[in-house]
Enzyme design. Structure first.
Site, PDB file in Angstrom:
ATOM      1  CG  LEU A  14      -2.057   1.031   1.278  1.00 46.46           C
ATOM      2  CD1 LEU A  14      -2.965   0.974   0.074  1.00 46.46           C
ATOM      3  CD2 LEU A  14      -2.875   0.890   2.564  1.00 46.46           C
ATOM      4  CB  VAL A  17       1.759   1.703  -7.287  1.00 47.85           C
ATOM      5  CG1 VAL A  17       0.842   1.001  -8.286  1.00 47.85           C
ATOM      6  CG2 VAL A  17       2.899   2.402  -8.006  1.00 47.85           C
ATOM      7  CE  LYS A 208      10.449   0.736 -16.039  1.00 50.01           C
ATOM      8  NZ  LYS A 208      10.759   2.150 -15.750  1.00 50.01           N
TER       9      LYS A 208
END
Lengths: 435, 435
Positions: A14, A17, A208
């Site tokens: 939490l 995001v 990525k």
């Protein structure tokens, strides 16, 4: 699962995001009901500290420090993982998938390293595993590669996929601000971590690119296959010369396929000013995709941030829930079509920028240029300038296309030449011509 | 339908896009087999002339001039419509859907006018009707709105969705070439039709904006709801002033939602040079999407052309075939969530550019400016310049935000003022600030 009641999801984490996910699910409940047919609630949230003050409204009963209360809850159909980390998180998600929970994750580190294993586990259990948010936050690029360009053969992807380094290079380039100073500003604005290594050394971008290459080329690509160089050695001189020659310096992830072989790398590179990626500024991300049929496309948006990333997560959640409604979960992952084949250095071609200091003496220039011509490498641009107060000259060269092997051998030979005082810097030059 | 054998599709039309579809299905057969599990063949193609020489290889037995041989063929599961036209084509596709054929179309004219009817017919028959290629050819923007940004609330879309007019404005702006001359060049290059009306008058862009607004705002939008102005009145003076003020002139489709109400329009507008859409050049298209959570995104690519458009068509075909494999066709269309509510002129806000010729006399300027201040409209920029050989001055104004109603009333009053010789031009100014 009763469609007339509601869908329960469990959240691991939490932070920024995770808070965004809670907020979007709350704010867009009407749209979610319209799309899915029933409300969506976040039933349990794994946190480190249940007493911490939060930016979003959550009931104490939703919070737990015990992961088993989330992934073992029989009411929970979908686990959203936004806690980060690799080894521990992998175990949690494998456990969740074994319990037939669908998974949505924003975790690029995890997907770059264990993506293949996790996707296989998901398929074996008839579960969805979606991870749009792991690459370029708010840009739905993974879907675009898989669905939007499904019928095309993608041959090149170039990405500005790290907002921190793009912010730093934009400021260095626009205002001449020194690296260290911009880095501090980025840290103050929350665009860079206290320890910026993963960003500035290119590792974040490499993860990525591994994910993008895997999907775009339908080939198994491991993180180790990505050659990485960061931005810490870039000097203001290099940026100034780039500009003077009509180029923009960016940290670029490159994934290139020629025939059946691929190369994947991350490095600072020079792009022509008119290239679509060159105008991507500040912390924004963009992925340029070249497909044989479609030609040039580019997808631009915020690469990080609480709400953009959370949007991607919740869009994935909508995808899972639509699949649940249709009864087709776990059937959208497609195994790679091709065996991994990496290009050898003699098969990787690029233009190169090179800046060297040489002794300002007769014949120096021709000694240098002959090293290039001996290997058939020609020049697109050359600048030679005297250096102040020294018997040295500065030579800046942009070559035509050369193989990586040839260029590296030329570099070694240059360093051995007596007239060459120092090789100051070298960069790839990309985006001249279509491929 | 036997998955071990092959899927048959029928093609209506074999022009540039149709030829591209045939070529892509042929070239990418391996990828299609990998994705779908069986080969895909084009069984029947409706053409006007079976003897015409074609750029792609087709067997004479594939061609027919009788539409019934295509849409009534029991082997054919999917009809791909790339013939264009509205009324006749609507009838063919309704007939195909009644016969439970899935439909993929690239026809924006048809979808703008009869989209709602056709989508309903598809749902009623358990069929897919996909139309990604109808907007911005090679850019998978419809999927992005529906899936990628599913969890967000989109409040603004701005599109450069017509390649012809973007090509013309780019050349006029870059080289100062007159409109008529660039139009001829565009026609020679195949970027403009012999009759360019639909492009240059903004009608083509309006159809695409109606489709985008419908999906992005989940609201029924009719073509008549789109206010349209084309590029034929743009002068070189307007372009030069735009540049001088730091703006780029583009034909922009705007779809804007405020609260529950929307506005949709197409018109030449001024964008700040640093806006992502301002650098979209030549025949390229781009759609800028602002979502409340994701913020600013932009999707860029070729807007037309045989292969880019065909890529979108075949990607839709892959979507249909994946759904067939999963047995979930006809279930992805979502009815609009909201009732149509259009903004009244007093609810549409924009900045405006205004160029007028006034008599060069004492007090003229204050008479003009007081018309604005009386309605609370203030100025961002003003230029006043003497005109050569005349007792006239030219005044160029960029206002701060004003309602359309106020601005139009000011315009009427300006035209009534004795000192105002002529209102030369007015444009919306967009993209200053986020919304």
């Amino acid at each position: 699962m009763n469609w007339l009641e509601s869908i329960s999801v469990g959240l691991l984490g939490l932070g920024t995001v995770g808070s965004g996910v809670v907020k979007i699910i709350e704010d867009h409940q009407d749209k979610l009901i319209h799309l899915i047919g029933c409300p969506v609630k976040v039933k349990k949230i794994l946190v480190q500290n249940t007493n911490k003050k939060r930016d979003v409204h959550v009931e104490p009963s939703q919070l737990t420090t015990n992961v088993h209360e989330v992934i073992e809850d029989p009411d929970i159909d979908v686990i959203i993982e936004v806690m980060g980390g690799i080894e521990q998180t992998r175990e949690y998600l494998l456990e969740a998938l074994n319990r037939k929970k669908h998974v949505v994750t924003a975790n690029k580190d995890l997907m770059a390293v264990y993506g293949t294993e996790l996707l296989k586990k998901a398929t074996d259990n008839g579960c969805d595993l979606f991870y749009e948010a792991s690459v370029a936050g708010g840009i739905p690029i993974l879907r675009t590669l898989v669905d939007g360009l499904a019928s095309d053969r993608i041959t090149k992807m170039m990405g500005i996929v790290n907002g921190t380094t793009n912010f730093i290079l934009t400021k260095m380039s626009k205002y001449g601000t020194p690296y260290e100073e911009v880095l501090k500003e980025a840290q103050r604005l929350g665009y860079a971590e206290a320890d910026p290594t993963s960003d500035v050394e290119g590792l974040d971008a490499a993860r990525k690119m591994a994910i993008l290459a895997r999907l775009g080329f339908s080939m198994e690509v491991d993180l180790e296959d990505v050659e990485v160089k960061g931005i810490t050695d870039i000097t203001q001189e290099d940026i100034d010369y780039s500009k003077r020659l009509g180029y923009t310096m960016k940290l670029i992830g490159i994934a290139h396929r020629s025939g059946d072989k691929i190369e994947v790398s991350v490095q600072p590179a020079l792009l022509p000013d008119h290239h679509p990626l060159a105008s991507v500024q500040d912390e924004y991300n963009a992925v340029y995709v070249y497909g044989e049929a479609v030609g040039e496309t580019m997808f631009y948006g915020p690469g990080a941030g609480s709400l953009p990333t959370a949007t991607a997560v919740v869009s994935d959640l909508v995808g899972v829930l639509k699949n649940m409604r249709l009864g087709v979960n776990g059937r959208s992952a497609v195994a790679p079509q091709y065996q991994k084949q990496l290009k050898a250095p003699e098969e990787i071609f690029a233009q190169y920028f090179l800046r060297i200091h040489v002794e300002d003496q007769v014949g120096a220039f021709s000694k240098i240029t002959s090293l290039f011509s001996d290997r058939g490498v020609s020049f697109e641009k050359i600048l030679q300038l005297p250096l102040k107060n020294k018997d040295l000259a500065e030579i800046v060269i942009v070559t035509h296309k050369a193989s990586k092997k040839d260029f590296e051998e030329i570099l070694m030979e240059l360093r051995d030449l007596q007239v060459v005082k120092e090789v100051k810097s070298t960069y790839r030059v990309e985006g001249n011509g279509l491929l």
